[in-house]
Design a protein around this motif. Structure first.
Motif, PDB file in Angstrom:
ATOM      1  N   PHE A  43      -3.690 -21.855  20.401  1.00  0.00           N
ATOM      2  CA  PHE A  43      -4.862 -22.742  20.503  1.00  0.00           C
ATOM      3  C   PHE A  43      -5.430 -23.098  19.132  1.00  0.00           C
ATOM      4  CE2 PHE A  43      -8.551 -19.811  20.029  1.00  0.00           C
ATOM      5  CZ  PHE A  43      -7.892 -18.583  20.076  1.00  0.00           C
ATOM      6  N   PHE A 396       3.511 -22.428  39.011  1.00  0.00           N
ATOM      7  CA  PHE A 396       3.528 -22.860  37.615  1.00  0.00           C
ATOM      8  C   PHE A 396       4.517 -22.018  36.793  1.00  0.00           C
ATOM      9  CE2 PHE A 396       1.828 -22.011  33.359  1.00  0.00           C
ATOM     10  CZ  PHE A 396       1.959 -23.275  32.809  1.00  0.00           C
TER      11      PHE A 396
ATOM     12  N   PHE B  46     -15.827 -24.610  27.533  1.00  0.00           N
ATOM     13  CA  PHE B  46     -14.458 -25.090  27.709  1.00  0.00           C
ATOM     14  C   PHE B  46     -14.017 -25.826  26.441  1.00  0.00           C
ATOM     15  CE2 PHE B  46     -11.077 -27.750  29.481  1.00  0.00           C
ATOM     16  CZ  PHE B  46     -10.478 -26.893  30.406  1.00  0.00           C
ATOM     17  N   ASN B  50     -11.575 -24.388  23.161  1.00  0.00           N
ATOM     18  CA  ASN B  50     -10.374 -25.230  23.108  1.00  0.00           C
ATOM     19  C   ASN B  50      -9.392 -24.946  24.243  1.00  0.00           C
ATOM     20  OD1 ASN B  50      -9.191 -27.396  21.929  1.00  0.00           O
ATOM     21  ND2 ASN B  50      -8.090 -26.243  20.348  1.00  0.00           N
ATOM     22  N   SER B  53      -6.279 -27.129  24.763  1.00  0.00           N
ATOM     23  CA  SER B  53      -5.034 -27.037  23.990  1.00  0.00           C
ATOM     24  C   SER B  53      -3.896 -26.490  24.847  1.00  0.00           C
ATOM     25  CB  SER B  53      -5.232 -26.187  22.734  1.00  0.00           C
ATOM     26  OG  SER B  53      -5.549 -24.862  23.096  1.00  0.00           O
ATOM     27  N   MET B  93      -2.138 -16.377  27.808  1.00  0.00           N
ATOM     28  CA  MET B  93      -3.512 -16.868  27.674  1.00  0.00           C
ATOM     29  C   MET B  93      -4.351 -15.837  26.927  1.00  0.00           C
ATOM     30  SD  MET B  93      -6.155 -18.340  30.383  1.00  0.00           S
ATOM     31  CE  MET B  93      -7.857 -17.824  30.425  1.00  0.00           C
ATOM     32  N   LEU B 106     -18.083 -21.019  33.162  1.00  0.00           N
ATOM     33  CA  LEU B 106     -16.769 -21.673  33.211  1.00  0.00           C
ATOM     34  C   LEU B 106     -16.323 -21.888  34.654  1.00  0.00           C
ATOM     35  CD1 LEU B 106     -15.021 -19.889  30.220  1.00  0.00           C
ATOM     36  CD2 LEU B 106     -15.253 -22.362  30.498  1.00  0.00           C
TER      37      LEU B 106
END
Lengths: 438, 140
Positions: A43, A396, B46, B50, B53, B93, B106
């Motif tokens: 990111f 996914f 959010f 980022n 991305s 993540m 969120l």
């Protein structure tokens, strides 16, 4: 040579591209290996890559314009102090953007992922560029060649659409996701259109210089194509948002406008014979080699763009790697090849010997062939993702698993592309630095 | 033909068109009542983290993570799954060390975008002209 205004932009552009591609290659591998290079997580690496490579396009296009106006268009720049100020603001903003990414401070808008406050110096620097450009070119007597029109349009529309891209800061725009996303992509479509104006204008300028045919940039056809491009810049962006629930007329109108580009495709096919004879005539000029690659990439990407602008196809390709193939194919294959042509044109015109060592030629071939593999891998990955997302119940993670061979081939092609481009950039950089000392 | 004139004409059209997009083309947002103060905070987070991305909304964004437009209803409105991802991260993540309020915000934002529309469309028809009409069936 020493005092040329455009040079710092060109040199900074080369460095930005080199670094941007390096980080892009890292990011590509982070797709395949999750903890790869944890120092710079995805990111952060993605926005760094995007901002650096986009700044290459701007730096090299702007540097070229500052260089060509006084030397070839016989239009001395209105103010060299403004050029210096422009450069300093550009670089300072660039460094601030890089720092904000490294610190994890984002504005979180795709492509311009920095905090919105940094848009202020970008807008200021653009005003300086615009004032300098228009004060310079309005002194020209007689008909403007089409590339002056294109550069002027690129400058004006970047300014307008960059402001538009920031409208989300006003609650009327930001508080409704449909409006926000639609206008974000309306602005982005036109922003890309405006840098294309700067870059394509440069391509036409170079063709005029290489062929020494000044009627080229003043023919009716070239103005017609310019207006066609402008119409698409203004109204042809909505393929990004066909699936956002905005009013249907936005979609239908954009679909119709996008299809006018069929004319350009037809023209390329119609003209192929004369293009071929040009290729034979000018192939000795190193800048022409890059222009020729860009023409091939225009052909390929135009077909892809036309296809994905058809809503029924867009339904399956949107949100897949086919969109990435389109954007990478255009920014590398078209924009960067034209800008490299511009760099090597400047180098060649200032050198006694013909530029074109075997090392450089190998670099050009390596870059183009690996770009083709890279592009096809992305299309393959996108095709698979599109069909699996619609035609199966896979999760996914399962879909990503199936894409991995394509992503690996994309990553490996990316390394080769990086090497090829580094060779080209290295040759350009060493020549430019030598010229500066002259 | 006078090029200045053509440019001027196109430019005026562009202005009219832009304002039509702003004021009449994008008025539709059926989730608007869910865009609470909390959801607005979620939107801000959010952006600041980022998320885009890696994730997409309406297919726009990065491709490392899944599309999030309808992730809440995709999980049968069970927000605890999204919560778990946000709390702990995964191999791919990052764990953003979010506190409970931030996670609530969120989630509110994700619920808002879920209500605002469907992506990808669940039912659609393709016309002979190559256009697509979404057939909206479910009322979330």
């Amino acid at each position: 040579m020493k005092n040329n205004q455009g040079f710092p932009f060109l040199i900074a552009g080369i460095l930005a591209l080199g670094l941007g591609m390096f980080i892009g290659t890292l990011a590509a591998f982070q797709f395949i290996i999750p903890d790869f290079f944890e120092l710079l997580p995805f990111f952060k690496s993605r926005p760094l890559h995007v901002s650096l490579v986009v700044s290459w396009i701007f730096l090299c296009a702007i540097g070229g314009i500052y260089y060509y106006l006084p030397t070839y268009c016989r239009l001395p720049l209105f103010s060299s102090r403004l050029v210096k100020a422009h450069f300093i603001i550009f670089i300072a903003t660039g460094l601030a953007i890089i720092t904000s990414y490294l610190l994890g401070k984002f504005g979180g808008r795709e492509y311009w992922e920095f905090p919105p406050i940094l848009s202020i110096p970008i807008i200021i620097s653009w005003v300086l560029f615009g004032v300098n450009f228009f004060k310079t070119v309005f002194r020209k007597k007689g008909k403007w060649p089409v590339y002056l029109w294109m550069w002027a349009t690129g400058i004006v529309f970047f300014f307008i659409t960059y402001l538009e891209a920031n409208l989300w800061l006003i609650p009327f725009f930001g508080d409704n996701i449909v409006r926000e996303i639609t206008i974000q992509w309306k602005a982005y479509g036109a922003l890309v259109g405006s840098w294309n104006m700067l870059v394509y204008g440069t391509a036409i300028f170079l063709m005029e210089m290489i062929s020494k045919n000044s009627s080229l940039a003043k023919s009716n056809m070239s103005y017609f194509l310019y207006f066609l491009g402008l119409t698409n810049l203004m109204f042809g962006w909505a393929h990004h948002t066909y699936l956002v629930p905005s009013a249907p007329w936005i979609r239908y109108f954009a679909y119709g406008i996008s299809m006018t580009e069929l004319f350009i495709l037809a023209k390329i096919i119609w003209d192929w014979k004369s293009s071929l004879s040009n290729a034979l005539k000018f192939k000795h000029h190193i800048a022409y080699k890059f222009l020729l690659s860009s023409e091939i990439w225009i052909f390929l990407n135009l077909i892809l763009a036309l296809l994905i602008s058809i809503p029924a196809i867009n339904l399956f390709t949107h949100g897949t790697h086919i969109t990435v193939a389109h954007s990478m194919g255009s920014t590398i294959g078209i924009n960067s090849m034209i800008l490299l042509a511009s760099l090597f044109f400047i180098i060649q015109e200032n050198s006694e010997k013909a530029i074109g060592s075997n090392v450089l030629k190998t670099g050009i071939w390596l870059a183009n062939i690996s770009l083709l593999v890279f592009w096809i891998s992305l299309i393959g990955a996108g095709y698979l993702k599109g069909t699996l997302s619609f035609g199966s119940d896979l999760t996914f993670q399962e879909i990503m698993e199936k894409l991995s061979p394509y992503l690996i081939s994309f990553g490996i092609a990316g390394i080769c592309l990086f090497i090829g481009m580094c060779v080209i950039l290295w040759v350009a950089l060493t020549h430019l630095l030598a010229l500066r000392k002259k | 033909m006078n090029k200045q004139l053509i440019f001027f004409f196109l430019f005026v059209l562009f202005i009219i068109y832009s304002f039509s997009v702003y004021f009449s083309g994008t008025t539709y947002d059926k989730g608007i009542s869910h865009f609470t103060t909390e959801a607005k905070l979620g939107k801000k987070l959010f952006q600041e983290k980022n998320c885009i991305s890696c994730h997409q909304i309406y297919g726009l964004g990065g491709y490392m993570g899944p599309e999030l437009t309808n992730i809440i209803s995709y999980r049968d409105n069970d927000e605890s799954i999204a919560r778990a991802f946000l709390k702990g991260g995964t191999a791919k993540m990052p764990n953003f060390q979010l506190n409970d309020e931030e996670i609530d915000a969120l989630i509110s934002y994700l619920k808002y975008i879920d209500k605002a529309g469907n992506y990808p469309p669940k039912a659609y028809e393709i016309t002979p002209y190559g256009t697509v009409n979404e057939i909206v069936t479910d009322e979330k």
